[in-house]
Design an enzyme around this catalytic site. Sequence first.
Site, PDB file in Angstrom:
ATOM      1  N   LYS A 136       0.740  -1.430   0.109  1.00 42.88           N
ATOM      2  CA  LYS A 136       0.450  -0.315  -0.046  1.00 42.88           C
ATOM      3  C   LYS A 136       0.937   0.777   0.142  1.00 42.88           C
ATOM      4  O   LYS A 136       1.942   1.560   0.180  1.00 42.88           O
ATOM      5  CB  LYS A 136      -0.475   0.289   1.505  1.00 42.88           C
ATOM      6  CG  LYS A 136      -2.645  -0.626   1.531  1.00 42.88           C
ATOM      7  CD  LYS A 136      -3.140  -0.630   2.587  1.00 42.88           C
ATOM      8  CE  LYS A 136      -4.486  -1.435   3.225  1.00 42.88           C
ATOM      9  NZ  LYS A 136      -5.171  -1.466   1.728  1.00 42.88           N
TER      10      LYS A 136
ATOM     11  N   ARG B  80      -9.955 -10.953   2.058  1.00 43.06           N
ATOM     12  CA  ARG B  80     -11.271 -11.456   0.752  1.00 43.06           C
ATOM     13  C   ARG B  80     -10.865 -13.174   1.327  1.00 43.06           C
ATOM     14  O   ARG B  80     -11.899 -14.411   1.526  1.00 43.06           O
ATOM     15  CB  ARG B  80     -12.081 -11.435  -0.471  1.00 43.06           C
ATOM     16  CG  ARG B  80     -11.271 -11.416  -1.132  1.00 43.06           C
ATOM     17  CD  ARG B  80     -11.425 -10.719  -1.945  1.00 43.06           C
ATOM     18  NE  ARG B  80     -11.324  -8.814  -2.187  1.00 43.06           N
ATOM     19  CZ  ARG B  80     -11.511  -8.324  -2.985  1.00 43.06           C
ATOM     20  NH1 ARG B  80     -11.822  -8.408  -3.964  1.00 43.06           N
ATOM     21  NH2 ARG B  80     -11.263  -6.973  -2.798  1.00 43.06           N
TER      22      ARG B  80
END
Length: 458
Positions: free
Chosen positions: A238, A312
């Site tokens: 990130k 997920r």
Amino acid sequence: MNSLLNVGNTGTPLTILEKSTYAQWLKSQNQSAQNWLEKTSYQGEGLALLPSFSVGTEGSLSQAIFVVDDASHYFSCGNLITQLPLGQYKLEATPEHQQAICFAWLIGAYQFSSYKTDHKEKKLPSLTVEEPTLVSNAIKYAEATALVRDLVNTPAADMMPENLGDTAQSLVDSFGGKLSQIIGDDLLTQNYPTIHAVGRASANQPRLIDFTWGNKQHPQITLVGKGVCFDSGGLDLKPSAGMRNMKKDMGGAAHVLGLARLIMSHDLPIYLRVLIPAVENAVSSNAMRPGDVITTRKGLTVEIDNTDAEGRLVLCDALAEAENDKPDLIIDFATLTGAMRVALGTELPGFFSTNDEIAEGITNAGSKINDPVWRMPLYQPYNDLFKSSIADMTNCSSGPFGGAITAALYLQKFISKETNWVHFDVMAFNVRPLSGRPLGGEAFGIRAVFDYLQIKYN
Ligand code: BES
Ligand code: ZN
Ligand code: ZN
């Protein structure tokens, strides 16, 4: 927190009024009080303190009033406890408003000060309320909310998978139940490949926390929470601004622990199972890579398109396990996508559900208790957006649109057709301070879900 709210009816009267009823209330007061409020330029909003005008007690505090727009709103009185002078007050308010006021009174006292060396515990006033269940309920709601906030606010270095495990264990110690954990390479031998893949690069071993509580004869509800203790993004790292607050990426785990606490403290007649895949999404030479293919617990293969879509991945193995004992309802909470924040902003959690009645029930319960939630669509055609050329699917869509929906659709692949499933994509963080809601960790939607469960199962 408990000593701030007590059963009783002694203390200086604290009157909570709504703006619409203030004028009428004012007329019913004696002339001295009316003069005082007028001469002190009180505008009929917020706090006013009234002195005693009686001989012998003149000048002492005789009454406090607090005027708000909507007294049934759960955070209207969120900054009351910190504004009032020290002392004991007794609540005077319409019965319909009292639950919200009691909750706001307590949660308004919340602060996260564990890391301040110069912190002195501020003395706060206390409030008495006549109805015992109002007091005990407010304490339960406030404690669950404070638990979520504390877990999210704690820096990642002190809130790793092991610490989440300890928190779950202490809930089980307090309320009963049975806890087990699968740690490190055992995740591979017990077939949790995606949890292991996401967490294996960290010095803090990944784990699956699993506990049950209650009577097996009752309907089973299984809660699943994303416990990414820090999300660096993995190899698809990130950028710094996006990474700054990623200690909160275990917010889903914090939410299910808070919700579990609400369920257990109210002794709701359900059989509860809580599953928390807890990992750190770190970078190391053994980190999972873009382009790797992982065979999930369910057997579906997933090609890693972006290692930052890790939530997920850990959830899909946990959801596959949640399916195993065929619960009545599976509810997961996760800080899953930035896209949900783009869609609904930071203060309105979005959720998805395979069951219209449950979705409506949760939405209605949320409106009633001022814990608003917003249903989003499981729009099936978007399944095409995360197709893989070499595996059953990729872990995220390569395009910039509909990210919260494609993440939910990815999870839905691990839920069977008959299962009632609710998926919350939450922020878990206040990015601006509001009344009773300081900057930092926050619980979203757990009061809505709990009230729905209480209406349905109690
Ligand atoms: N934890 C983040 C999502 C997130 C970001 C939640 C900010 C709340 C606030 C998640 O693991 C993530 O990084 N998601 C990516 C997915 C993308 C790579 C498909 C995102 O949302 O950008
Ligand atoms: Zn991520
Ligand atoms: Zn994440």
